[in-house]
Write a protein that holds these residues in place. Structure first.
Motif, short mmCIF file in Angstrom:
data_model
loop_
_atom_site.label_atom_id
_atom_site.label_comp_id
_atom_site.label_asym_id
_atom_site.label_seq_id
_atom_site.Cartn_x
_atom_site.Cartn_y
_atom_site.Cartn_z
N ILE A 121 -5.37 10.60 17.82
CA ILE A 121 -4.36 10.25 16.82
C ILE A 121 -4.01 11.46 15.96
N PRO A 122 -2.82 12.07 16.16
CA PRO A 122 -2.40 13.13 15.23
C PRO A 122 -1.77 12.55 13.96
N THR A 123 -1.25 11.34 14.06
CA THR A 123 -0.63 10.64 12.94
C THR A 123 -0.70 9.15 13.23
N ILE A 124 -0.56 8.32 12.20
CA ILE A 124 -0.52 6.87 12.40
C ILE A 124 0.83 6.36 11.90
N THR A 125 1.52 5.60 12.76
CA THR A 125 2.76 4.94 12.38
C THR A 125 2.53 3.44 12.53
N VAL A 126 2.79 2.70 11.46
CA VAL A 126 2.56 1.26 11.45
C VAL A 126 3.85 0.55 11.02
N PRO A 127 4.00 -0.75 11.39
CA PRO A 127 5.22 -1.47 11.01
C PRO A 127 5.28 -1.82 9.53
N LYS A 128 4.11 -1.95 8.87
CA LYS A 128 4.08 -2.26 7.44
C LYS A 128 2.72 -1.90 6.87
N LEU A 129 2.69 -1.79 5.57
CA LEU A 129 1.45 -1.52 4.85
C LEU A 129 1.26 -2.60 3.79
N PRO A 130 0.06 -2.97 3.44
CA PRO A 130 -1.19 -2.42 3.96
C PRO A 130 -1.42 -2.82 5.42
N CYS A 131 -2.24 -2.02 6.08
CA CYS A 131 -2.54 -2.22 7.49
C CYS A 131 -4.03 -2.01 7.71
N LYS A 132 -4.67 -2.97 8.38
CA LYS A 132 -6.10 -2.84 8.69
C LYS A 132 -6.23 -2.39 10.14
N LEU A 133 -6.93 -1.28 10.36
CA LEU A 133 -7.20 -0.77 11.70
C LEU A 133 -8.51 -1.35 12.21
N PRO B 96 -10.94 0.07 8.60
CA PRO B 96 -10.37 0.73 7.42
C PRO B 96 -8.98 0.17 7.13
N THR B 97 -8.63 0.08 5.87
CA THR B 97 -7.31 -0.42 5.46
C THR B 97 -6.52 0.71 4.83
N LEU B 98 -5.29 0.87 5.31
CA LEU B 98 -4.37 1.86 4.75
C LEU B 98 -3.42 1.13 3.82
#
Length: 135
Positions: free
Chosen positions: A30-42, A100-102
């Motif tokens: 993973i060089p970067t993380i792109t998510v549809p919305k935050l907060p986001c739990k991985l 972890p949660t972002l």
């Protein structure tokens, strides 16, 4: 005589598996993380750090700072202890963060410390890209 090690590499990935021959298999680098919305739990986030050219006993700490560069959002619970018998010894530490949660987008910062001395710091971008509902 104690000789501080160099950081040979530091890679962020989704999972790490050890093969029968002892080699590590990194899954989902993973060089970067792109998510549809935050907060986001991985599910999990692994940081694999390899050290070389050191001699002696050391502690290794891994930290991830929020975009404000002050708030620690992830940190290993206790330092990883490393023993390098001579400068030809290689050491690889796999740090796993579970669930972890972002909370916010931006540039997060990964820090690797050896004996509480900062040895590596690099950016880790988190971005939001909403899912296109129209296909």
């Amino acid at each position: 005589m104690k000789i501080f090690p160099d950081i040979q590499s530091c890679i962020i990935c989704e999972d790490v598996r050890r093969e029968m021959n002892g080699k590590l298999m990194l899954i989902g680098v993973i060089p970067t993380i792109t998510v549809p919305k935050l907060p986001c739990k991985l599910d999990r986030l692994h940081i694999v750090t390899s050290l070389c050219c050191g001699q002696g006993d050391f502690s290794l700490d891994t930290r991830i700072y929020a975009p404000d560069q002050k708030t620690i959002v992830l940190q290993n619970e206790k330092p990883n202890l490393i023993s390098m018998k001579d400068t030809n010894t290689l050491a690889t530490i796999v740090q796993c963060f579970v669930n972890p949660t972002l909370h916010e987008p931006g540039i997060y910062w990964v820090e690797i410390l050896v004996d509480n001395i900062l040895k590596l710091r690099f950016p880790f971008p988190i971005t939001v890209k909403p899912i296109n509902q129209n296909g």
